[in-house]
Design an enzyme around this catalytic site. Structure first.
Site, PDB file in Angstrom:
ATOM      1  N   CYS A   1       0.828  -1.220   0.000  1.00 29.59           N
ATOM      2  CA  CYS A   1       0.000   0.000   0.000  1.00 29.59           C
ATOM      3  C   CYS A   1       0.860   1.266   0.000  1.00 29.59           C
ATOM      4  O   CYS A   1       0.354   2.353  -0.256  1.00 29.59           O
ATOM      5  CB  CYS A   1      -0.936   0.013   1.200  1.00 29.59           C
TER       6      CYS A   1
ATOM      7  N   CYS B   1      -2.897  -2.509   8.746  1.00 28.61           N
ATOM      8  CA  CYS B   1      -2.400  -1.224   9.274  1.00 28.61           C
ATOM      9  C   CYS B   1      -2.038  -1.399  10.755  1.00 28.61           C
ATOM     10  O   CYS B   1      -1.020  -0.864  11.213  1.00 28.61           O
ATOM     11  CB  CYS B   1      -3.443  -0.121   9.109  1.00 28.61           C
TER      12      CYS B   1
HETATM   13 FE1  FES Z   1      -1.641  -0.033   4.295  1.00 30.14          FE
HETATM   14 FE2  FES Z   1      -3.085   1.440   5.885  1.00 30.14          FE
HETATM   15  S1  FES Z   1      -3.581   0.839   3.814  1.00 30.14           S
HETATM   16  S2  FES Z   1      -1.105   0.647   6.280  1.00 30.14           S
END
Ligand code: FES
Length: 125
Positions: A33, A104
């Site tokens: 991400c 996350c």
């Molecule tokens: Fe990857 Fe939040 S979308 S850490």
């Protein structure tokens, strides 16, 4: 998508910032991400208690909320206690996270563990 507690930690994080004379820093990132976190700790050498935690996070709302919550959860704990915190504990403390955002919390837990590892390495030098 997010509950009120997550939104609150995202919008008004209490621990955002940097500790210039930090005793330990943990920098982590998720290559999928692209989110990045840096966690700064002040640790009392005698008691091994974490007295201050700050973070700088470049990422999604959940990355910021989990960074802020891990700071709250580890402040006042010994490094041994902080190391035992699992991402499931962090998610529970926040109430809930959408399943695609659970990583996350995992990143925030890794950030703290990395900072503690770096601290331990510095102590043995
Ligand atoms: Fe990857 Fe939040 S979308 S850490």
């Amino acid at each position: 998508m997010y509950n009120d507690k997550v939104i609150e930690h995202f919008k008004n994080p209490k621990n955002f910032g940097k500790i210039p004379d930090a005793d330990a820093v943990g920098e982590v990132g998720n290559h999928r991400c692209g989110d990045l976190m840096a966690l700064y700790l002040k640790i009392d050498k005698e008691s091994q208690v974490i007295s201050e935690v700050k973070f700088e996070t470049l990422g999604c709302a959940a990355a910021i909320a989990t960074s802020d919550m891990i700071a709250e959860m580890t402040k006042g704990k010994t490094i041994a206690e902080a190391e035992k915190i699992k991402f499931q504990d962090l998610v529970k403390e926040l109430g809930e996270l959408p399943s695609i955002k659970v990583h996350c919390a995992d990143l925030a837990v890794h950030g703290i563990r990395k900072a503690i590892d770096n601290y331990k390495k510095k102590q043995t030098k």
